[in-house]
Design a protein around this motif. Structure first.
Motif, PDB file in Angstrom:
ATOM      1  N   LEU A 185       0.825  -1.203   0.000  1.00 13.57           N
ATOM      2  CA  LEU A 185       0.000   0.000   0.000  1.00 13.57           C
ATOM      3  C   LEU A 185       0.864   1.260   0.000  1.00 13.57           C
ATOM      4  O   LEU A 185       0.513   2.262  -0.625  1.00 13.57           O
ATOM      5  N   THR A 186       2.017   1.196   0.642  1.00 15.30           N
ATOM      6  CA  THR A 186       2.938   2.341   0.600  1.00 15.30           C
ATOM      7  C   THR A 186       3.436   2.572  -0.822  1.00 15.30           C
ATOM      8  O   THR A 186       3.531   3.722  -1.282  1.00 15.30           O
ATOM      9  N   HIS A 187       3.741   1.505  -1.524  1.00 12.69           N
ATOM     10  CA  HIS A 187       4.125   1.648  -2.927  1.00 12.69           C
ATOM     11  C   HIS A 187       2.976   2.266  -3.737  1.00 12.69           C
ATOM     12  O   HIS A 187       3.201   3.124  -4.609  1.00 12.69           O
ATOM     13  N   ALA A 188       1.764   1.839  -3.463  1.00 12.10           N
ATOM     14  CA  ALA A 188       0.610   2.394  -4.184  1.00 12.10           C
ATOM     15  C   ALA A 188       0.474   3.888  -3.927  1.00 12.10           C
ATOM     16  O   ALA A 188       0.137   4.662  -4.838  1.00 12.10           O
ATOM     17  N   MET A 189       0.734   4.318  -2.688  1.00 12.06           N
ATOM     18  CA  MET A 189       0.694   5.751  -2.385  1.00 12.06           C
ATOM     19  C   MET A 189       1.751   6.493  -3.192  1.00 12.06           C
ATOM     20  O   MET A 189       1.506   7.589  -3.718  1.00 12.06           O
ATOM     21  N   GLY A 190       2.915   5.913  -3.297  1.00  8.45           N
ATOM     22  CA  GLY A 190       3.971   6.543  -4.087  1.00  8.45           C
ATOM     23  C   GLY A 190       3.632   6.593  -5.558  1.00  8.45           C
ATOM     24  O   GLY A 190       3.949   7.570  -6.256  1.00  8.45           O
ATOM     25  N   ILE A 191       2.983   5.550  -6.049  1.00 11.46           N
ATOM     26  CA  ILE A 191       2.607   5.518  -7.470  1.00 11.46           C
ATOM     27  C   ILE A 191       1.524   6.548  -7.760  1.00 11.46           C
ATOM     28  O   ILE A 191       1.572   7.241  -8.791  1.00 11.46           O
ATOM     29  N   VAL A 192       0.541   6.680  -6.861  1.00 10.47           N
ATOM     30  CA  VAL A 192      -0.498   7.676  -7.116  1.00 10.47           C
ATOM     31  C   VAL A 192       0.065   9.088  -6.985  1.00 10.47           C
ATOM     32  O   VAL A 192      -0.351  10.008  -7.703  1.00 10.47           O
ATOM     33  N   TYR A 193       1.038   9.264  -6.076  1.00 11.63           N
ATOM     34  CA  TYR A 193       1.658  10.579  -5.965  1.00 11.63           C
ATOM     35  C   TYR A 193       2.339  10.976  -7.267  1.00 11.63           C
ATOM     36  O   TYR A 193       2.397  12.159  -7.620  1.00 11.63           O
ATOM     37  N   SER A 194       2.837   9.997  -7.990  1.00 10.92           N
ATOM     38  CA  SER A 194       3.473  10.280  -9.273  1.00 10.92           C
ATOM     39  C   SER A 194       2.465  10.659 -10.356  1.00 10.92           C
ATOM     40  O   SER A 194       2.868  11.052 -11.456  1.00 10.92           O
ATOM     41  N   GLN A 195       1.186  10.561 -10.055  1.00  2.89           N
ATOM     42  CA  GLN A 195       0.143  10.878 -11.034  1.00  2.89           C
ATOM     43  C   GLN A 195      -0.775  12.023 -10.619  1.00  2.89           C
ATOM     44  O   GLN A 195      -1.519  12.539 -11.456  1.00  2.89           O
ATOM     45  N   ILE A 196      -0.793  12.389  -9.343  1.00  9.36           N
ATOM     46  CA  ILE A 196      -1.832  13.313  -8.873  1.00  9.36           C
ATOM     47  C   ILE A 196      -1.793  14.629  -9.642  1.00  9.36           C
ATOM     48  O   ILE A 196      -0.751  15.090 -10.097  1.00  9.36           O
ATOM     49  N   SER A 197      -2.962  15.199  -9.764  1.00 10.12           N
ATOM     50  CA  SER A 197      -3.112  16.455 -10.498  1.00 10.12           C
ATOM     51  C   SER A 197      -4.231  17.261  -9.877  1.00 10.12           C
ATOM     52  O   SER A 197      -5.067  16.740  -9.152  1.00 10.12           O
ATOM     53  N   GLY A 198      -4.240  18.519 -10.165  1.00 10.72           N
ATOM     54  CA  GLY A 198      -5.301  19.385  -9.680  1.00 10.72           C
ATOM     55  C   GLY A 198      -4.811  20.800  -9.537  1.00 10.72           C
ATOM     56  O   GLY A 198      -3.926  21.093  -8.731  1.00 10.72           O
ATOM     57  N   THR A 199      -5.351  21.680 -10.342  1.00 13.58           N
ATOM     58  CA  THR A 199      -4.953  23.084 -10.310  1.00 13.58           C
ATOM     59  C   THR A 199      -6.185  23.955 -10.087  1.00 13.58           C
ATOM     60  O   THR A 199      -7.300  23.574 -10.457  1.00 13.58           O
ATOM     61  N   LEU A 200      -5.992  25.103  -9.497  1.00 12.12           N
ATOM     62  CA  LEU A 200      -7.094  26.033  -9.267  1.00 12.12           C
ATOM     63  C   LEU A 200      -7.371  26.926 -10.474  1.00 12.12           C
ATOM     64  O   LEU A 200      -8.299  27.731 -10.434  1.00 12.12           O
ATOM     65  N   ALA A 221      -5.857   6.626  -9.058  1.00 13.26           N
ATOM     66  CA  ALA A 221      -5.829   5.786  -7.857  1.00 13.26           C
ATOM     67  C   ALA A 221      -6.025   4.319  -8.201  1.00 13.26           C
ATOM     68  O   ALA A 221      -5.332   3.440  -7.660  1.00 13.26           O
ATOM     69  N   VAL A 222      -6.973   4.030  -9.093  1.00 17.66           N
ATOM     70  CA  VAL A 222      -7.171   2.631  -9.507  1.00 17.66           C
ATOM     71  C   VAL A 222      -5.930   2.108 -10.215  1.00 17.66           C
ATOM     72  O   VAL A 222      -5.497   0.966 -10.003  1.00 17.66           O
ATOM     73  N   THR A 223      -5.330   2.940 -11.038  1.00 18.73           N
ATOM     74  CA  THR A 223      -4.098   2.551 -11.728  1.00 18.73           C
ATOM     75  C   THR A 223      -2.990   2.247 -10.721  1.00 18.73           C
ATOM     76  O   THR A 223      -2.262   1.253 -10.850  1.00 18.73           O
ATOM     77  N   ALA A 224      -2.873   3.088  -9.711  1.00 20.48           N
ATOM     78  CA  ALA A 224      -1.825   2.900  -8.702  1.00 20.48           C
ATOM     79  C   ALA A 224      -2.006   1.596  -7.948  1.00 20.48           C
ATOM     80  O   ALA A 224      -1.032   0.850  -7.712  1.00 20.48           O
ATOM     81  N   ILE A 225      -3.239   1.305  -7.560  1.00 20.97           N
ATOM     82  CA  ILE A 225      -3.519   0.059  -6.844  1.00 20.97           C
ATOM     83  C   ILE A 225      -3.173  -1.151  -7.716  1.00 20.97           C
ATOM     84  O   ILE A 225      -2.561  -2.130  -7.258  1.00 20.97           O
ATOM     85  N   SER A 226      -3.540  -1.066  -8.976  1.00 22.10           N
ATOM     86  CA  SER A 226      -3.306  -2.188  -9.895  1.00 22.10           C
ATOM     87  C   SER A 226      -1.816  -2.402 -10.141  1.00 22.10           C
ATOM     88  O   SER A 226      -1.339  -3.545 -10.194  1.00 22.10           O
ATOM     89  N   LEU A 227      -1.065  -1.325 -10.281  1.00 24.71           N
ATOM     90  CA  LEU A 227       0.374  -1.452 -10.503  1.00 24.71           C
ATOM     91  C   LEU A 227       1.086  -1.963  -9.259  1.00 24.71           C
ATOM     92  O   LEU A 227       1.984  -2.815  -9.344  1.00 24.71           O
ATOM     93  N   ALA A 228       0.707  -1.463  -8.097  1.00 18.98           N
ATOM     94  CA  ALA A 228       1.336  -1.922  -6.857  1.00 18.98           C
ATOM     95  C   ALA A 228       1.068  -3.401  -6.631  1.00 18.98           C
ATOM     96  O   ALA A 228       1.939  -4.135  -6.137  1.00 18.98           O
ATOM     97  N   ALA A 229      -0.149  -3.837  -6.999  1.00 17.80           N
ATOM     98  CA  ALA A 229      -0.482  -5.261  -6.855  1.00 17.80           C
ATOM     99  C   ALA A 229       0.411  -6.127  -7.730  1.00 17.80           C
ATOM    100  O   ALA A 229       0.595  -7.324  -7.445  1.00 17.80           O
ATOM    101  N   ARG A 230       0.963  -5.528  -8.780  1.00 18.12           N
ATOM    102  CA  ARG A 230       1.877  -6.246  -9.681  1.00 18.12           C
ATOM    103  C   ARG A 230       3.337  -5.942  -9.359  1.00 18.12           C
ATOM    104  O   ARG A 230       4.224  -6.094 -10.186  1.00 18.12           O
ATOM    105  N   ARG A 231       3.556  -5.443  -8.146  1.00 14.27           N
ATOM    106  CA  ARG A 231       4.888  -5.240  -7.568  1.00 14.27           C
ATOM    107  C   ARG A 231       5.678  -4.105  -8.200  1.00 14.27           C
ATOM    108  O   ARG A 231       6.908  -4.070  -8.120  1.00 14.27           O
TER     109      ARG A 231
END
Length: 465
Positions: A185-200, A221-231
């Protein structure tokens, strides 16, 4: 761009504590208040997703995702298409946010359910065999993660937190559903951090893509979970590293409260309803004009001018003038003069007030031209929504004023059960005419007893034709 309470020697990045709490927490560890609030706002989010189908951009976005196709593993709410989990999560998040009616944590400035719930549903369907109790626990924990990060910031909001923070919360929820261990799950957090977006910037311009930013992060987030599950590995110092979330996206921060109270204080209990389908920061003006009108009995034509004295964040994000021409739906919903004018003229604010006819209503535009937002320079906290003071001056010289120290819908001024259901029923009536009539009350019953629902699919079936 530093921590108010810098990491002491030997302390890990704060993401470790958040992830550990997600992995270790059971349904039985949640407070009754957290359980009740999670169920309340799951139903609220379903309601706003239903009226979300009426917003501009929905057919085009759904058409694109359907054209892309892929594995039919998760459901688009209300319409019923089956899409890959990242696509359905993106679409359902867009539905929940595009009417600016979704539940919000006022202090964190994050619509946590709007990213957490769509991802939890998409992953639960794809994973299979997920119970209502498991969904409830995962959503409560995901909301907790998003909101704890948000309230730890000490800098003015600079990015679109419903998207950026929602991504972390969504990964937490999905990781809980799929049974991830702490390392994965820590890896998944790192993977989603590499994708997060949002500007005002889309928020400032009031353009349509603003309300899609939660969806982009849901998909990530779904992408991050799926990638982390694949190590696949992600960075570890996600929040406090040299290029972590806090230094890059927020600035100054303090995680001492988070570290001391995580697992003791549940942030989902501090989520609030939005009584009006407009930017949360416009709600003070809308509520105040309605209250003063009821007290004093004046009409729109009696008003000479109105001034809304608001904190810096409110002024910066929704203190914009209406201007000439017909505004976009997003611009109008994020504009104090427009929302306050609608409230005065209609005695409420609802979805149809932002339709094509409502957006060009000359009476609304004329009244809005007499309403001005003013920044309260005595307030130095850049992250608060209140106090807000509304002053109305009538043509005969009479003046009325009201100061709100908290907004309606906040946990200290919550909607009661009847008001909560009234909002849900109104959303259903506006956008669910194609669904079986009996599904409305059955859905509310199932969510009320969510911990006893044997399968998430039982709930989803009530939200599709």
């Amino acid at each position: 761009m530093t921590s108010i309470s810098p990491r002491t020697s030997g302390r890990n990045d704060a993401i470790d504590a958040l992830v550990r709490n997600v992995v270790d927490t059971r349904y039985e560890d949640l407070s009754q208040g957290a359980v009740d609030a999670t169920k309340t706002f799951i139903l609220d989010a379903f309601g706003v997703a239903i009226v979300g189908t009426l917003a501009p951009g929905v057919p085009e976005t759904l058409g694109l995702l359907s054209d892309w196709g892929g594995k039919e593993e998760s459901t688009v709410l209300v319409s019923g298409e089956r899409l890959p989990a990242p696509s359905s999560a993106m679409m359902n998040s867009f539905l929940m946010h595009n009417q600016e009616f979704d539940p919000v944590h006022d202090l964190a400035v994050v619509h946590a359910f709007t990213t957490v719930l769509p991802v939890a549903l998409a992953v639960a369907e794809a994973h299979g065999g997920v119970t209502g109790k498991e969904l409830l626990t995962a959503v409560a924990l995901g909301v907790d993660v998003a909101c704890w990060i948000g309230i730890s910031s000490r800098s003015p909001i600079a990015h679109f937190r419903p998207g950026t923070l929602g991504a972390f919360g969504a990964v937490a929820a999905a990781g809980k559903i799929t049974g991830m261990d702490q390392a994965t799950l820590t890896h998944a957090m790192g993977i989603v951090y590499s994708q997060i977006s949002g500007t005002l910037q889309p928020h400032t311009e009031g353009v349509q893509v603003n309300s899609m930013q939660t969806g982009f992060n849901a998909r990530g987030a779904v992408t991050a979970i799926s990638l982390a599950a694949r190590r696949i590995q992600g960075p570890a110092e996600v929040l406090e590293g040299r290029y972590g979330y806090f230094p890059l996206f927020e600035g100054e921060y303090d995680v001492e409260d988070l570290l001391a109270n995580l697992g003791r204080v549940w942030q989902v209990e501090r989520i609030g309803h939005k009584p009006f389908p407009s930017g949360r920061l416009t709600h003070g003006a809308a509520e105040a004009v309605l209250t003063l009108k009821e007290r004093h009995g004046f009409k729109a034509e009696d008003i000479k001018d109105i001034e809304a004295l608001v904190p810096p964040m409110v002024y910066r994000l929704v203190g914009r003038p209406l201007g000439s021409g017909t505004p976009s739906l997003q611009y109008a919903k994020l504009c104090i003069p427009f929302v306050a004018a609608v409230a005065l003229l209609r005695d409420t604010v609802f979805i149809h007030d932002f339709g094509a006819e409502g957006l060009r209503d000359p009476a609304v535009h004329e009244l809005a031209s007499r309403i001005t937002a003013v920044e309260d320079l005595t307030i130095t906290d850049q992250n608060i929504m209140v106090p807000q003071t509304l002053r109305i001056r009538l043509n005969d010289g009479t003046e009325h004023a009201l100061t709100l120290d908290q907004l309606l819908g906040h946990p200290v001024r919550p909607l009661n059960r009847d008001q909560h259901l009234e909002k849900f029923h109104a959303c259903w009536a506006a956008g669910a005419s194609h669904l079986p009539e009996g599904n409305r009350d059955r859905l509310a019953e199932l969510v009320d007893g969510l911990e006893d629902v044997p399968s998430v699919e039982e709930i989803i079936r009530l939200l599709v034709p």
